[in-house]
Design a protein around this motif. Sequence first.
Motif: not given
Length: 366
Positions: A200, A248-249, A252-254
């Motif tokens: 990340k 974003r991929e 994730g949608d954190v």
Amino acid sequence: MKKPNRVRYFVCKGTSFYWQPSRRLRIAGWEPVKLPDNLRQARDKAEELNEKLDKWYLGLEEALPQPEVIKTLDKLIERYTDDVSYTKLKPKTRHGYDSRLKKLKEWGSGVPVSAITPLAVNELYNTLERKKSLHEANAVVTVLHIILEFAIRPLGWIKENPSDKLGRKTTPPRDRIGSKEEEEALINACLKLNLTSIAKTIILGTNIGQRQADILAITGREYVNGRFRIKQQKTGRWVSVPATNKVREFIGDVQLRDDEYLITTDKTNKPYTESHFRHKFIEVRKEAAKSCPSVKTLQFLDLRRTAVVRMGEAGCTESQIAAVTGHKIDTCRRILETYLPRTDKMAEAAINKLEQYTFTLEEEAA
């Protein structure tokens, strides 16, 4: 053994006892004193010292005669690290200083400050450059210069700084950037080692152009609705950077709480310390080098430069790049001389624009 704690400046270290005055008192000349090993005698001696100290406060007695301070490099480092000029430094800066002060202790332990000569400093510099690197030689001698200035003022131990006339060489600006192949090798190594957290940070490094410390410090306060709003630790400047599709991929949608970190260790889910992160990145790089040898020389700080170069290759203006990196507009061009090395892609883009412009001029003339 119960440690006595009611006698001022009385401390117990292991099986030994000391009268250890405050930093302010040490600056005034009150040195720590080794007390007798017998507890009662140690307490009595500490009380006697405190009584003399109280009379000194009231002006009834001269300061307790102290053994003359042996003005060695070790003692100078001790005095300097007690002073506000050191304690006010940012933690990361202090960490860098500590590393160099340790080398100076190894070099000159027990040596009187007055015995340090320009020749000795020059020999230290040359040895560090030969055995370590030019960067490390400059860093160590810079810290030496700072503490020797402290020996001149306020301590008054010496009159001149023996490092003043050292001809330090300029370290060439680092221009290493990462390739797409190297980035992919690092990501694959992270996944192989089950270090998703490091993966990340690599994605963030090449996509939002921030420093390692700022990336590791991202919490729910900094990452909201797909945008990073960061106050940079080094400069204190604010930047507001939207997450790329790649970011974003990958993350994730954190939805983070204000005190919840985006990047945490894979085993404990705790925030990374600088040292822990550095060791894990080295581990990942070593694994990645098995399939991509060139990655051995890539440092995490190069990812920020890589992001800047990619923005430049994409045709971003200096102002646009500065909005992401946090540089001042009026200094952006000068700084980009370091952060934006010339590449084949940039040259090709320039020639293409020149050709288009020339073609337009020729059509207008016709």
